[in-house]
Design a protein around this motif. Structure first.
Motif, mmCIF file in Angstrom:
data_model
loop_
_atom_site.group_PDB
_atom_site.id
_atom_site.type_symbol
_atom_site.label_atom_id
_atom_site.label_comp_id
_atom_site.label_asym_id
_atom_site.label_seq_id
_atom_site.Cartn_x
_atom_site.Cartn_y
_atom_site.Cartn_z
ATOM 1 N N UNK A 34 0.993 -1.157 -0.045
ATOM 2 C CA UNK A 34 0.039 -0.076 0.053
ATOM 3 C C UNK A 34 0.855 1.305 0.227
ATOM 4 N N UNK A 35 2.111 1.153 0.853
ATOM 5 C CA UNK A 35 3.025 2.392 0.599
ATOM 6 C C UNK A 35 3.721 2.602 -0.673
ATOM 7 N N UNK A 36 3.365 1.828 -1.672
ATOM 8 C CA UNK A 36 3.931 2.179 -2.954
ATOM 9 C C UNK A 36 5.177 1.206 -3.188
ATOM 10 N N UNK A 37 6.001 0.916 -2.329
ATOM 11 C CA UNK A 37 7.009 0.004 -2.719
ATOM 12 C C UNK A 37 6.768 -1.235 -3.152
ATOM 13 N N UNK A 38 7.781 -1.884 -3.949
ATOM 14 C CA UNK A 38 7.630 -3.068 -4.585
ATOM 15 C C UNK A 38 8.626 -4.018 -4.272
ATOM 16 N N UNK A 39 8.230 -5.460 -4.074
ATOM 17 C CA UNK A 39 9.155 -6.460 -3.911
ATOM 18 C C UNK A 39 9.328 -7.433 -5.011
ATOM 19 N N UNK A 40 10.710 -7.475 -5.490
ATOM 20 C CA UNK A 40 10.687 -8.559 -6.568
ATOM 21 C C UNK A 40 11.599 -9.679 -5.931
ATOM 22 N N UNK A 41 10.893 -10.708 -6.326
ATOM 23 C CA UNK A 41 11.877 -12.272 -6.131
ATOM 24 C C UNK A 41 11.928 -13.138 -7.094
ATOM 25 N N UNK A 42 13.031 -13.797 -7.501
ATOM 26 C CA UNK A 42 13.129 -14.891 -8.734
ATOM 27 C C UNK A 42 13.318 -15.873 -8.161
ATOM 28 N N UNK A 43 12.403 -16.945 -8.823
ATOM 29 C CA UNK A 43 12.795 -18.289 -8.396
ATOM 30 C C UNK A 43 13.703 -19.044 -9.394
ATOM 31 N N UNK A 44 13.532 -18.770 -10.671
ATOM 32 C CA UNK A 44 14.131 -19.265 -11.833
ATOM 33 C C UNK A 44 14.355 -18.201 -12.930
ATOM 34 N N UNK A 45 15.640 -18.155 -13.682
ATOM 35 C CA UNK A 45 15.678 -17.271 -14.822
ATOM 36 C C UNK A 45 16.285 -15.989 -14.310
ATOM 37 N N UNK A 46 15.814 -15.051 -15.111
ATOM 38 C CA UNK A 46 16.534 -13.674 -14.456
ATOM 39 C C UNK A 46 15.543 -12.631 -14.800
ATOM 40 N N UNK A 47 15.615 -11.524 -14.092
ATOM 41 C CA UNK A 47 14.757 -10.309 -14.144
ATOM 42 C C UNK A 47 15.387 -9.185 -13.980
ATOM 43 N N UNK A 48 14.955 -8.354 -15.029
ATOM 44 C CA UNK A 48 15.916 -6.886 -14.951
ATOM 45 C C UNK A 48 14.650 -5.922 -14.263
ATOM 46 N N UNK A 49 15.294 -5.163 -13.365
ATOM 47 C CA UNK A 49 14.193 -4.166 -12.496
ATOM 48 C C UNK A 49 14.600 -2.783 -12.815
ATOM 49 N N UNK A 50 13.802 -2.034 -13.331
ATOM 50 C CA UNK A 50 14.137 -0.794 -13.422
ATOM 51 C C UNK A 50 13.394 0.251 -12.802
ATOM 52 N N UNK A 51 13.945 1.333 -12.364
ATOM 53 C CA UNK A 51 13.218 2.566 -11.789
ATOM 54 C C UNK A 51 14.126 3.692 -11.696
ATOM 55 N N UNK A 52 13.635 4.989 -11.693
ATOM 56 C CA UNK A 52 14.413 6.242 -11.451
ATOM 57 C C UNK A 52 15.749 6.174 -12.475
ATOM 58 N N UNK A 53 15.508 5.765 -13.725
ATOM 59 C CA UNK A 53 16.417 5.389 -14.637
ATOM 60 C C UNK A 53 17.714 4.717 -14.248
ATOM 61 N N UNK A 54 17.454 3.978 -13.127
ATOM 62 C CA UNK A 54 18.647 2.838 -12.725
ATOM 63 C C UNK A 54 17.921 1.496 -12.996
ATOM 64 N N UNK A 55 18.887 0.498 -13.341
ATOM 65 C CA UNK A 55 18.420 -0.893 -13.388
ATOM 66 C C UNK A 55 19.192 -1.912 -12.446
ATOM 67 N N UNK A 56 18.594 -2.935 -12.143
ATOM 68 C CA UNK A 56 19.380 -3.892 -11.453
ATOM 69 C C UNK A 56 18.887 -5.201 -12.042
ATOM 70 N N UNK A 57 19.986 -6.353 -12.179
ATOM 71 C CA UNK A 57 19.673 -7.574 -12.837
ATOM 72 C C UNK A 57 19.444 -8.520 -11.704
ATOM 73 N N UNK A 58 18.496 -9.239 -11.513
ATOM 74 C CA UNK A 58 18.231 -10.128 -10.506
ATOM 75 C C UNK A 58 18.271 -11.407 -11.044
#
Lengths: 668, 193
Positions: A246-270
Motif C-alpha cells: 500500500x505504501x507504494x514500494x514493490x518487492x521482486x523475487x526470482x525463483x528461476x531465470x532472470x529479471x531486470x528491474x528498473x526505476x528512476x533511470x537505474x536498473x538491477x539484474x536479478x
C-alpha cells in the motif's frame, strides 16, 4: 446393478454427505453438525477435511511448459486423415473445373492458413482459470466491476482484482501463467503476439502479491513486463513474484531465470534466488539473496526479531501487516544484506502451518560435513537431500532446521536454475550456425567435457538445454550413450519413463574381471541375459565393495556383446563397514563422544543408535528434535523406521506441539 | 505464493466446440483448467511423480486426438477427460505388471494407536494409505476430497449413481482412517465391510 441398501446404511451415507456438503460450503470441520445418532461419523468428516486441506502435489513447471508446447505444436499440425480426404475430392474437382477453380480453392485454403497463422483472437486475450473466491474485472477506464469466473476471456485494458481470500490464474495463449494472490489488482496493459509466435505482454500490478510463470520465449521478439508504482520488471522466460505494498514500494523475487528491474533511470539484474526492493522515485536496491522464515515469533528486542532461533532486523521500511505478538505464527520474508545482517521486508501473520526456514545463495564451499552458502555455514549429512547436480558457484535454495547449539542443518539443498532464452523443448531458436555462442551450451559443453558443437547439434535437432543436460547427466550416471537416450525420447517416451528404463539397465563398460574386490563381502547371484545369444551363457558371480543395497548391475564384457545382469542380494546388511567396526568395540568414536557431550547422554546410548544403523547426522537431528519437541528419542527413531522422511518427522513434531503451545498461551 | 486449486467444473459448450475446431486458445484453456487435477489423480494412483507427469502428457495428447469425436450429449467433458486418465492408469498398471493395491500400503511404524492417531496427515501417508484401499473406494476418495469434485461430478466420472458414491466414500473414509492407524471403536460401528 441396483444401489439398494439397508435403511440404516443409507441414512448414514446421507448424513455423512450432508456433513461433507457443509465442508464444501466452507464450514470448518469442527463446526459441522451431525445428528446425535451419527456422531461417530465426525472423525470421517475431519479426515475428509484433512485431505481437502493438504498441499497436494503440483506438476513441475518444466513438465507443464513442455506439455503445453507440445499441445500447441499438435494443434498447429493438420490432421492427416482430413487432409487426405480433401485431396481426393480436390483432384476430382480439379479435373472437372479446371485450373481456375483449383487456383480459387487453393487461394481459399491459403487464406485460411494465413488467418490461422495470424491466430485466433485468443492470442490477444487471457483466460481465467482456478478462480477461487470473489474475482472481479472492469473494462478500461471505468469502475464497473463485475464478477468473473473460470473460462472468461479478458482483453487488453481490462482490470482484474481479487478479494483478500481469493485467488485466480490468468493463462496467456503460450501457457504463461499469472497467479494472483488475495488482495491483488492488475491491469492487462498490453497483450500482443500471435498463436504460433511469441508472447508480447505487459501487466501493470497495482496491489498485492502475484506470481508470474513466464514460458521461455523462442525468439527475441518475446517480451513480458510487469509495471509497478515503484519499478518495471522485464523478463525473458522465468518464474518470479512481485509484491506491491500500500505504501507504494514493490518487492521482486526470482525463483528461476532472470529479471531486470528498473526505476528512476537505474536498473538491477536479478538472478535466480535474488530479491530487491524498489521505492517510488528511487533506484532499486542492489540485488541480495533472500530468506523466508515461517514459525512462531519467539522474541522482539528493539529492531531485532527472532523467529524460531533465527534473528533478523525489522527496520522502518519493513512492511508489517497486522500486529504480530510474541507467540504468534508469522511469515517473515526479506533479504540477506550480509551473512550476519538479515533484514525483513515483509512480515505477516501466518496460517497454522509447519515451521520452515529457507534462504538462497551461492555455494561457496562444499566440505564433507558442512557447506558454505552465501556466507552461511550449514551442516550436511545423510539427512540432507541435494536436488540437482550442484557445484561451487551454483545458486541454491536451502531449507534447514536449527539444531541444539545454534547449528544449522540443511534438510534440502536445491539448485536454482538461471534458465536461458530459448529453452522451450522442440523450438530451437538460437543461431544453429554458431555465430553467437550460446552461454548455456558453453556451460553444458564444459560440464560434460564435450564440444560446444555437439551440444548445439542436439539443440538444433529440437531438444531444449534442460533436456540435453538431463540426457548427458543420465548418460554419465548409467553409461548409456547420449544418442540412445535421445532415441528413447524420439519414441515419445517421457523423461520419467526414460529415467526408469535407463536406471533399470545401466551399462557398465568395465570388463568382468575388473569388478572390485570387497572389503565387506556381500555375495550376489547374477543372472545374465545376453544379446546376441552366446553359448554358453556367462554365469557370473560378483563380490561388491560395499553393502549398499539394493544392487542392480549390468556388465558389458566386450564391445559387441550386451549383457544385462540382475543382482539378487543374499543378505540385507543394516550396518556399514565403519559401523560394524565401531559396534564390535573398536576405539571410541569422536563424533559419538561429541554428541554424547552435546546432549548430556552416555556415549553408549549414542553408539546404541549408531549400531542400529542410524548415522551420526540422523542421531544429532533426532536428539535435537527431541529437545525441541519433548518427544522421546526412541519415538522419533520409530517414526524414521516407519518410513517417514526427516522433513516429515520435523513437521509432524511441530504440528503436534502446536496445540500445546496454544494451551500454554491460554494459561498465561 | 501458491494459488489454491479450485475444483474443476465443466467448461461451456462453446469452448468445447472451439477446441474441437482446433482453436489453440480453447485447447490452452482446457489444459490450464484440468492439468493439475489430472496430474494429482494420476499421482495418487501411481505414487510416482515422473510417471504421473508422463501419463498427464498422454492424457492431454489423447484428448486432443479424440476431441473431434467427443459428443457433449454423451458425457460431461470432465467425466470424459477423466475416463481417458483412468484408462491410461489402468494400462500403465497392466503394462508395468504392478499391482496397484500392493504398492507400498501403509504400515504403522510400531506405534501405539494413540501415537498413530496423533500423526499428522501428509500427502505421502495419504498416498500410501490410499494404495491399501479397494480400487473403487480409492478413486472415489481421490475425486471427492483431493480433486474436490462434487458428488455429481464424481458419480459422472466413475459412471455410478450418486448413492453408490455416497456409500463408497463412507466405507472408503472408514477404511482409510483404519489404514492411517486411527481407527477406534466408534468408527468400526459404521464400517460395514
Amino acid at each position: 446393478m441396483t444401489d439398494e441398501k439397508p435403511l440404516d446404511e443409507k441414512r448414514l451415507d446421507d448424513q455423512l454427505e450432508t456433513g461433507l456438503k457443509a465442508l464444501e460450503n466452507g464450514q470448518p470441520a469442527g463446526e459441522v453438525n451431525l445428528p446425535a445418532e451419527s456422531a461417530g461419523l465426525k472423525p470421517l468428516v475431519h479426515l475428509a477435511a484433512g485431505i481437502r486441506d493438504l498441499p497436494h502435489p503440483e506438476p513441475s513447471v518444466e513438465s507443464a511448459n513442455a506439455l503445453h508446447a507440445r499441445l500447441a505444436a499438435e494443434v498447429r499440425r493438420p490432421a492427416p486423415g482430413k487432409a487426405g480426404r480433401l485431396n481426393v475430392r480436390w483432384l476430382w474437382a480439379a479435373g472437372l473445373a479446371g485450373a481456375g477453380a483449383l487456383f480459387l480453392c487453393a487461394f481459399v485454403l491459403l487464406a485460411a492458413g494465413g488467418l490461422w497463422w495470424l491466430g485466433p483472437l485468443d492470442a490477444r486475450t487471457v483466460t481465467l482459470a482456478d478462480v477461487s473466491g470473489l474475482v472481479e474485472a472492469a473494462p478500461a477506464g471505468n469502475d464497473r466491476w463485475q464478477a468473473v469466473e473460470n473460462g472468461d476471456h479478458l482483453g487488453a485494458g481490462q482490470r482484474i482484482r481479487t478479494a483478500t481470500d481469493a485467488t485466480a490464474k490468468l493463462v496467456f495463449f503460450d501457457g504463461t501463467r499469472t497467479i494472483l494472490g488475495g488482495g491483488a489488482e492488475v491491469i492487462l496493459t498490453r497483450l500482443g503476439g500471435r498463436w504460433g509466435d511469441v508472447l508480447q505482454a505487459e501487466v501493470t500490478q497495482q496491489a498485492g502479491g502475484v506470481q508470474y510463470e513466464v514460458v521461455p520465449f523462442s525468439n527475441r521478439n518475446g517480451q513480458f513486463r510487469v509495471q509497478t508504482p515503484a519499478g518495471l520488471a522485464s523478463v525473458h522466460g522465468t518464474v518470479f513474484q512481485v509484491w506491491v505494498e500500500a505504501q507504494g514500494q514493490a518487492f521482486f523475487t526470482v525463483d528461476r531465470g532472470a529479471v531486470v528491474v528498473e526505476n528512476a533511470d537505474q536498473q538491477v539484474n536479478l538472478a535466480a534466488g535474488q530479491a530487491t526492493v524498489s521505492r517510488t522515485d528511487a533506484a532499486p536496491d542492489a540485488p541480495s539473496y533472500r530468506f523466508s522464515l515461517s514459525d512462531r515469533l519467539a522474541a522482539v528486542e528493539g529492531e531485532v526479531w527472532t523467529v524460531g532461533q533465527v534473528s533478523f532486523r525489522v527496520t522502518a521500511e519493513t512492511v508489517v501487516a497486522g500486529d504480530p505478538q510474541v507467540g504468534d505464527l508469522i511469515l517473515a520474508q526479506g533479504r540477506m544484506l550480509t551473512a550476519d545482517d538479515w533484514v525483513a521486508d515483509h512480515i505477516a501473520l501466518a496460517e497454522e502451518t509447519a515451521a520452515e526456514f529457507q534462504f538462497t545463495g551461492v555455494v561457496q564451499a562444499m566440505d564433507a560435513e558442512a557447506w558454505e552458502i552465501n556466507g552461511v555455514t550449514v551442516l550436511v549429512n545423510e539427512v540432507t537431500e541435494v536436488d540437482g547436480d550442484l557445484a561451487l558457484g551454483d545458486t541454491a535454495l536451502v531449507i534447514y532446521t536449527v539444531l541444539e547449539g545454534d547449528r544449522w542443518l540443511a534438510l534440502n539443498i536445491e539448485k536454482l536454475e538461471s534458465a536461458e532464452e530459448g529453452e522451450v523443448p522442440g523450438t530451437p531458436s538460437a543461431d544453429c550456425t554458431g555465430s553467437d555462442p550460446q552461454p548455456t551450451a558453453q556451460k553444458l559443453a564444459q560440464q560434460y567435457g564435450v564440444t560446444y558443437e555437439e551440444i548445439m547439434g542436439w539443440f538444433c535437432q529440437g531438444y531444449g538445454f534442460g533436456e540435453i543436460d538431463l540426457a548427458y547427466g543420465l548418460s554419465q550416471e548409467s553409461g548409456w550413450a547420449v544418442a540412445d537416450i535421445f532415441a528413447l525420447r524420439q519414441q515419445n517416451l517421457g523423461w520419467g519413463e526414460i529415467k526408469r528404463r535407463v536406471r533399470q539397465t545401466p551399462t557398465a563398460t568395465l570388463p568382468v574381471a575388473t569388478l572390485p574386490v570387497a572389503t565387506l563381502p556381500v555375495t550376489v547371484t547374477l543372472t545374465a541375459t545376453v544379446t546376441p545369444t552366446r553359448t554358453p551363457t556367462p554365469a557370473l558371480t560378483a563380490t561388491l565393495p560395499t553393502a549398499t543395497l539394493p544392487v542392480t548391475l549390468t556388465v558389458t564384457p566386450s564391445p559387441t556383446l550386451s549383457v544385462t545382469l540382475t543382482a539378487t542380494p543374499a543378505i540385507t546388511p543394516t550396518l556399514s563397514a565403519t559401523q560394524t567396526a565401531l559396534c564390535t568395540g573398536a576405539d571410541p568414536q569422536p563424533k559419538g563422544q561429541d554428541l554424547a557431550a552435546q546432549y548430556g547422554v552416555s556415549y553408549e546410548e549414542i553408539m546404541g543408535w549408531f549400531c542400529q544403523g542410524f548415522g551420526f547426522g540422523e542421531i544429532d537431528l533426532a536428539y535435537s528434535l527431541s529437545v525441541q519437541s519433548g518427544k522421546p528419542v526412541a519415538e522419533i527413531f520409530a517414526l524414521k523406521q516407519g518410513g517417514m522422511g526427516w522433513g516429515e518427522i520435523k513437521k509432524l513434531l511441530q504440528d503436534q506441539a502446536k496445540p500445546k503451545d496454544k494451551d500454554k498461551k491460554k494459561d498465561k | 505464493m501458491q494459488a489454491t486449486s479450485a475444483s474443476s467444473s465443466n467448461p461451456n459448450p462453446q469452448l468445447i466446440q472451439r477446441a474441437q475446431q482446433g482453436d489453440g486458445g480453447a485447447v490452452s484453456w482446457l489444459y490450464a483448467q484440468y492439468q493439475t487435477s489430472v496430474f494429482r489423480y494420476l499421482y495418487y494412483r501411481t505414487g510416482d511423480r515422473g510417471v504421473a507427469e508422463d501419463l498427464t502428457s498422454d492424457v492431454f495428447l489423447r484428448m486432443l486426438r479424440a476431441l473431434p469425436h467427443y459428443r457433449i450429449q454423451a458425457a460431461p467433458f470432465q467425466a470424459w477427460l477423466f475416463q481417458i486418465a483412468r484408462n491410461l492408469a489402468t494400462d500403465y498398471f497392466r503394462q508395468s505388471r504392478q499391482d496397484e493395491s500392493l504398492s507400498e500400503a501403509l504400515e504403522a511404524p510400531g506405534l501405539t494407536p494413540e501415537a498413530a492417531a496423533e500423526q499428522a496427515l501428509t500427502t505421502e501417508r495419504l498416498r500410501q494409505a490410499l494404495a491399501g484401499l479397494g480400487a473403487e473406494q480409492r478413486e472415489a476418495l481421490i475425486m471427492r476430497f483431493v480433486l474436490k469434485f462434487s458428488l455429481e461430478q464424481t458419480a459422472q466420472a466413475l459412471g455410478k449413481s450418486e448413492d453408490a458414491i455416497k456409500g463408497l466414500q463412507r466405507r472408503g473414509l472408514s477404511a482409510l482412517r483404519q489404514a492411517l492407524g486411527a481407527e477406534d471403536q466408534k468408527a468400526e460401528v459404521y464400517d460395514d465391510r
